[in-house]
Write a protein that holds these residues in place. Structure first.
Motif, mmCIF file in Angstrom:
data_model
loop_
_atom_site.group_PDB
_atom_site.id
_atom_site.type_symbol
_atom_site.label_atom_id
_atom_site.label_comp_id
_atom_site.label_asym_id
_atom_site.label_seq_id
_atom_site.Cartn_x
_atom_site.Cartn_y
_atom_site.Cartn_z
ATOM 1 N N ASN A 185 0.588 -1.257 0.121
ATOM 2 C CA ASN A 185 0.105 0.015 -0.052
ATOM 3 C C ASN A 185 1.341 1.475 -0.033
ATOM 4 O O ASN A 185 1.673 1.332 0.917
ATOM 5 N N HIS A 186 0.371 1.885 -0.650
ATOM 6 C CA HIS A 186 1.007 3.601 -0.929
ATOM 7 C C HIS A 186 0.005 4.570 -0.044
ATOM 8 O O HIS A 186 0.983 4.934 1.055
ATOM 9 N N VAL A 187 -0.826 4.563 -0.585
ATOM 10 C CA VAL A 187 -1.539 4.997 0.594
ATOM 11 C C VAL A 187 -3.094 4.717 0.949
ATOM 12 O O VAL A 187 -3.291 3.494 -0.002
ATOM 13 N N VAL A 188 -3.914 5.624 1.845
ATOM 14 C CA VAL A 188 -5.213 4.748 2.431
ATOM 15 C C VAL A 188 -5.710 5.832 2.290
ATOM 16 O O VAL A 188 -5.725 7.157 2.464
ATOM 17 N N VAL A 189 -7.672 5.746 1.495
ATOM 18 C CA VAL A 189 -8.092 7.141 1.779
ATOM 19 C C VAL A 189 -9.302 6.591 2.610
ATOM 20 O O VAL A 189 -10.421 6.174 1.937
ATOM 21 N N ALA A 190 -10.118 7.975 3.096
ATOM 22 C CA ALA A 190 -11.350 7.593 3.626
ATOM 23 C C ALA A 190 -12.050 8.800 2.792
ATOM 24 O O ALA A 190 -11.923 10.129 3.042
ATOM 25 N N THR A 191 -13.008 8.348 2.230
ATOM 26 C CA THR A 191 -14.120 10.247 1.755
ATOM 27 C C THR A 191 -16.076 9.731 1.509
ATOM 28 O O THR A 191 -15.817 8.543 1.625
ATOM 29 N N CYS A 192 -16.161 10.631 1.600
ATOM 30 C CA CYS A 192 -17.718 10.975 1.766
ATOM 31 C C CYS A 192 -18.284 11.981 0.797
ATOM 32 O O CYS A 192 -19.139 12.345 0.842
ATOM 33 N N ASN A 193 -17.093 12.211 -0.019
ATOM 34 C CA ASN A 193 -17.159 12.717 -1.513
ATOM 35 C C ASN A 193 -17.219 14.515 -0.544
ATOM 36 O O ASN A 193 -16.105 15.328 -1.557
ATOM 37 N N GLU A 194 -18.447 14.794 0.120
ATOM 38 C CA GLU A 194 -18.236 16.120 0.959
ATOM 39 C C GLU A 194 -16.246 16.104 1.443
ATOM 40 O O GLU A 194 -15.545 17.587 1.734
ATOM 41 N N GLN A 195 -15.992 15.963 1.898
ATOM 42 C CA GLN A 195 -14.991 15.237 2.596
ATOM 43 C C GLN A 195 -14.017 14.486 1.993
ATOM 44 O O GLN A 195 -14.613 13.211 1.855
ATOM 45 N N ALA A 196 -12.836 14.125 2.110
ATOM 46 C CA ALA A 196 -11.920 13.637 1.530
ATOM 47 C C ALA A 196 -10.920 13.369 2.706
ATOM 48 O O ALA A 196 -9.770 14.221 2.367
ATOM 49 N N ASP A 244 5.218 10.130 -9.228
ATOM 50 C CA ASP A 244 5.801 11.500 -8.777
ATOM 51 C C ASP A 244 5.791 10.598 -7.114
ATOM 52 O O ASP A 244 6.820 10.590 -6.279
ATOM 53 N N MET A 245 4.735 10.882 -6.132
ATOM 54 C CA MET A 245 4.222 10.702 -5.028
ATOM 55 C C MET A 245 5.478 9.112 -4.509
ATOM 56 O O MET A 245 6.056 9.748 -3.298
ATOM 57 N N ILE A 246 4.946 8.346 -5.233
ATOM 58 C CA ILE A 246 6.164 7.110 -4.920
ATOM 59 C C ILE A 246 7.356 7.213 -4.968
ATOM 60 O O ILE A 246 8.263 6.432 -4.219
ATOM 61 N N GLN A 247 7.892 7.819 -6.332
ATOM 62 C CA GLN A 247 9.302 7.686 -6.070
ATOM 63 C C GLN A 247 9.844 8.631 -5.256
ATOM 64 O O GLN A 247 11.069 8.026 -4.849
#
Length: 976
Positions: A185-196, A244-247
């Protein structure tokens, strides 16, 4: 591609459509089942194999197999260790031995093509089943690059009470239940559209951050009225940005005996890339440089690190040398340690002027750390100033506003005439500071104090003036003297005046310091210690710092240490407090520990530890020294670091700096220092507004009627809005208490806290727990509940407990009884639905039908309560029903699954029982210790179940999904 699920999961659908627009290919999770040997496989091996062959066409089959196995079988003792090993494989490539025509040599194998993003396969996959040791998880969205699962996204409805918190908790649970998925995993994301929000593996909610700038896109490029989710997806997951972020923007930092993965924030990504853009497009060294202003506490050192990593990789820069320059030895040591901790290859610290000159002369691809003074000192040694005229030397200057112009800048530039200079500062540039801009160039990027606070990168800083009669700023020395020594006779005062003739002496007068120490102890014990935070005392000079220590000890104050610069000419009194560097480090490490682990509460200083000192546990600075301009901004920022349950930093002003704040910060543009320091009194109007926002929910309700209050909070969206309002009110109260200004709100805080605790029990909402409040607020609420209604603190009663009926009977109205039963049933369904999906899904549907009937007034509260009571009796009677059917608690869910998915014909019932029993015998015959972790066992189990279903004439399109669902039920009911 069909999106028949889109209406049910609109947040997920919007995200996938946006990713398709960015060039990702969408595949539903079930469509990948044919590519995976089992649901335990998290890497799409076939796609990985194809990518390796495409990126490394020379590789033979044996080495191809080896590389795939290295990726899919990472040997590690923890998720973080596996993640770091995988990151190394991706970024620094895999090394294998192969003969390409000139003998067997070490060759590097690319897993991802970072130079050409479009030469990789990008997939967005939803609802992918992944089996862990104990459970099967179904993440909403997984992003794959070349078959590698690099991003996991959890989508929640924005109407949920705590969508981001729920999503983060689910992501953390996934990391426990399907650990192997997060090896990659690079990142995990929590989202509900209005917030992320995004975070790295292991991160708790407070470490998740927003991605507010889609650089290099503009927000207007994304579309009309983009949501926070849209901005995050565009900024983080466009193909080029993701790679770019991963590298270049990931570090693994050793901290407190464990490894923490840090992924850049948006302002760090933006600043580093803007700097690279300027470096590559500028025509002269001056045009290639500039200034990065990243407010203190927002990760400036890591921005320098990320930029250094990027510069190293750019082929156009021909193996550049990087020189990191600071103006203090402690900052030099701090930033060197940051680079080393983050695994930066071989940073070299210049130990002397001579050492620096030698390092710069021979610099090719080196990373050199030095202080600016080492440039200054070598001016007089008679040697040629020119050390290296290469144009691929990059000088990154920390705290560039302070000393890096005039003679020092001239010396550096004479030594390295073609170097590119980039200044980093934690404070804004002065209105009158022409030198910094002339030396480094214009701003490359800015990240202001206010932006950092809004992003949660830092906490806001408040100030409070204490003991105004002892303040110094703006008063004449005579007036201060008369106040401090008012109890002495005229003759004694004349004698004292001869001794205390200067401002510093009067400020450090024992009589004055004793008064302040008493106030500090009282303030700290009432305001700061209850929440477990620590403090710094800033004295005007070393003698006064020691006096603070002596008087605090005499008054039995909290444990403290003086950290001052030793001087060989010090008298015996000061020498007692001389500390070696190792001793200083020891005390600083103690200070950084939680208060319950280490009682060292105060560090007393005069000049040391006012810059470059990072102790997030410090909440308050007791300031008794004249500071202004950059020095003031640098010092107060010691309190702005984020820490668990820390919502603000505080400057308690005994000198009077805050009374003349405008003058103290006059050299800056007002917009640049907006939010630098805010009077704690300004929190009073906000407290009033937050109090009103929380109380309005109960404006038309009898507050003594707890059931009426529960009726207000019954709708989930109302409950969520109330909970947010309560948290804000409690936060302001915790800041002000025990100040008398908070007194008028005590009773309402007690009332709201009790209502919230009742709501937590009634609606089984674990988020509504007063343990998340500050200690002062928590104590006030707990004491009130203990005194008035201790049962509110009890945990919710389960419908299966003997006292549940008595608990319901004690409720005063039919509406209250129906509400308690409804939410108890909901909780039971939520907890047990995985054990028997068919039964509990059916139960949920029946419950919703009853609730709808009540809403439409087809039944009243009493009838609803009666029907819910029947549901509860049925749930309690499950074991009897199972027994009457001649089945077991383990086999009954399988039987019900077959009945629902295959046939619910009554005449088929006995035959399905027989088939169920045969299947259970197959399962029990394969159950061994730790079988849920053994793919070969589960494969054999599926095989036998499918064979039995086929033999029993199960429709062919039902066999595969039924076999998988039965094995998932077996994992729950037949653990061994």
């Amino acid at each position: 591609m069909s999106y028949e699920w889109a209406k049910e999961r609109p947040v997920e659908h919007r995200l996938i459509k946006q990713l398709e627009g960015l060039g990702y290919t969408y595949i539903p999770g079930h469509a990948l089942d044919s590519e995976r040997a089992s649901h335990r496989d998290v890497v799409l091996e076939g796609r990985l194999r194809q990518a390796i062959q495409r990126l490394n066409p020379w590789i033979d089959d044996i080495n191809l197999h080896k590389v795939v196995r290295m990726v899919t079988h990472i040997n590690a003792t923890s998720t973080m260790e596996a993640n770091e090993k995988f990151y190394d494989m991706v970024v620094n490539y895999v090394s294998i031995q192969q003969d390409l025509g000139k003998g067997k040599k070490s060759q590097t194998v690319k897993l991802i093509d970072f130079d050409n993003p479009d030469n990789n396969e990008f997939l967005v996959v939803n609802q992918l089943k992944i089996s862990g040791p104990m459970m099967t998880i179904i993440p909403d969205v997984v992003l794959f690059v070349n078959g590698l699962p690099l991003v996991v996204i959890e989508c929640k409805s924005p109407t949920k009470p705590h969508p981001i918190s729920e999503a983060v908790q689910q992501l953390l649970r996934y990391q426990q239940e399907a650990e192997r998925l997060f090896h990659y995993n690079h990142v995990v994301v929590a989202t509900c559209n209005e917030q992320a929000k995004f975070g790295s593996i292991g991160a708790r909610l407070r470490h998740f951050g927003e991605w507010k700038d889609p650089y290099p896109f503009k927000v207007s490029d994304i579309g009309d009225n983009p949501t926070r989710q849209d901005v995050l997806v565009a900024g983080m997951f466009s193909k080029k940005n993701l790679l770019d972020m991963i590298q270049n923007f990931v570090v693994y930092e050793a901290e407190g005996g464990r490894t923490i993965k840090k992924v850049c924030r948006y302002q760090q990504f933006r600043a580093a890339n803007k700097a690279v853009e300027r470096i590559l497009t500028g025509k002269t060294p001056k045009e290639r440089g500039g200034v990065v202003w990243a407010t203190q506490g927002s990760g400036k050192s890591l921005t320098m690190l990320y930029l250094s990593v990027k510069l190293r990789r750019l082929k156009e820069l021909r193996n550049p040398s990087i020189v990191i320059v600071t103006d203090r030895t402690d900052l030099d040591e701090q930033i060197t340690n940051t680079f080393r901790r983050c695994g930066f290859p071989n940073p070299q610290r210049a130990e002397s002027v001579k050492d620096l000159r030698e390092l710069l002369r021979t610099a090719t691809g080196a990373t050199i750390m030095t202080t600016i003074q080492k440039f200054q000192d070598h001016v007089d040694d008679g040697e040629d100033l020119l050390l290296n005229d290469a144009d691929n030397i990059f000088v990154l200057v920390d705290e560039s506003h302070r000393t890096n112009y005039g003679g020092l800048a001239m010396n550096m530039r004479a030594s390295l005439p073609n170097a590119v200079y980039i200044g980093f500062t934690g404070t804004p540039i002065d209105k009158e500071d022409r030198s910094t801009v002339q030396t480094f160039g214009t701003y490359i990027d800015t990240y202001t104090i206010q932006q950092a606070v809004e992003d949660g990168a830092t906490v806001p800083i408040y100030y409070e003036s204490r003991l105004p009669e002892l303040r110094v700023e703006g008063e004449s020395l005579d007036a201060i003297f008369e106040r401090v020594f008012q109890d002495y006779s005229k003759e004694e005062r004349e004698q004292i005046k001869k001794k205390y003739a200067t401002e510093e002496a009067i400020i450090g007068a024992p009589q004055r310091i004793r008064r302040i120490c008493l106030d500090i102890i009282e303030h700290y014990e009432k305001h700061i210690a209850p929440n477990g935070f620590k403090a710094q005392i800033v004295a005007i000079n070393r003698e006064t710092a020691v006096l603070y220590k002596e008087i605090l000890d005499e008054l039995n104050g909290p444990e403290s240490v003086v950290i001052i610069s030793p001087n060989n000419n010090d008298d015996e009194r000061l020498k007692k407090y001389h500390l070696t560097k190792e001793q200083q480090k020891h005390y600083i490490e103690r200070f950084k520990k939680p208060l319950h682990e280490d009682k060292l509460a105060f560090i007393i200083v005069c000049d040391m530890l006012l810059t470059g000192f990072d102790a997030p546990i410090e909440q308050v600075m007791y300031l008794d020294k004249p500071l202004k301009e950059h020095n003031l901004l640098q010092a107060i920022a010691r309190t702005n670091r984020t820490y668990d349950k820390k919502t603000y930093g505080l400057i308690v002003d005994y000198y009077g700096v805050s009374a003349f704040l405008k003058q103290a910060l006059a050299i800056f543009n007002p917009t640049d220092v907006q939010g630098a320091l805010t009077s704690i009194e300004s929190e009073i109007p906000r407290l009033q507004a937050r109090h009103r926002a929380a109380m309005r929910f109960f404006d038309h309700v009898d507050r003594n009627d707890i059931e009426a209050c529960m009726k207000v909070l019954e709708p989930e969206d109302v409950r969520h809005a109330f909970d947010q309002a309560f948290k804000r009110f409690a936060e302001s109260m915790d800041m002000i208490m025990p100040n008398p200004a908070a007194k008028p709100y005590h009773e309402d805080l007690k009332f709201l806290g009790k209502v919230r605790q009742y709501a937590r029990n009634r609606f089984r909402d674990e988020q509504m727990d007063i343990s998340d409040c500050g200690e002062k607020v928590k104590k006030l609420i707990y004491d009130h509940i203990y005194a008035t209604d201790i049962k509110a603190l009890h945990r919710p009663v389960s419908i299966l407990e003997k006292n549940f009926d008595a608990h319901v009977k004690n409720l005063s109205t039919d509406q209250a009884k129906a509400s308690e039963m409804e939410h108890a049933i909901r909780h039971e369904i939520r907890v047990k639905i995985n054990e028997n999906p068919v039964y509990y899904t059916s139960l949920k549907e029946r419950l919703e039908q009853l609730i709808q009937a009540r809403k439409e007034k087809r039944i009243n509260d009493a009838q609803l309560a009666f029907e819910l009571e029947k549901l509860i009796e049925e749930m309690r009677g499950q074991s009897k029903t199972i027994e009457e059917e001649g089945l077991t608690p383990q086999s009954y869910p399988i039987f019900q699954l077959l009945q629902k998915e295959w046939t619910d014909q009554e005449e088929e019932k006995e035959r399905l029982k027989e088939i169920t029993q045969i299947i259970v015998e197959h399962i029990e015959g394969l159950v061994v210790i730790d079988w849920v972790n053994k793919e070969d066992v589960k494969r054999e189990m599926r095989k036998k179940i499918k064979r039995q279903l086929r033999t029993s004439k199960c429709p062919s399109d039902k066999i595969e999904p039924l076999a998988q669902q039965i094995v998932e039920l077996a994992e729950i009911h037949y653990k061994k």
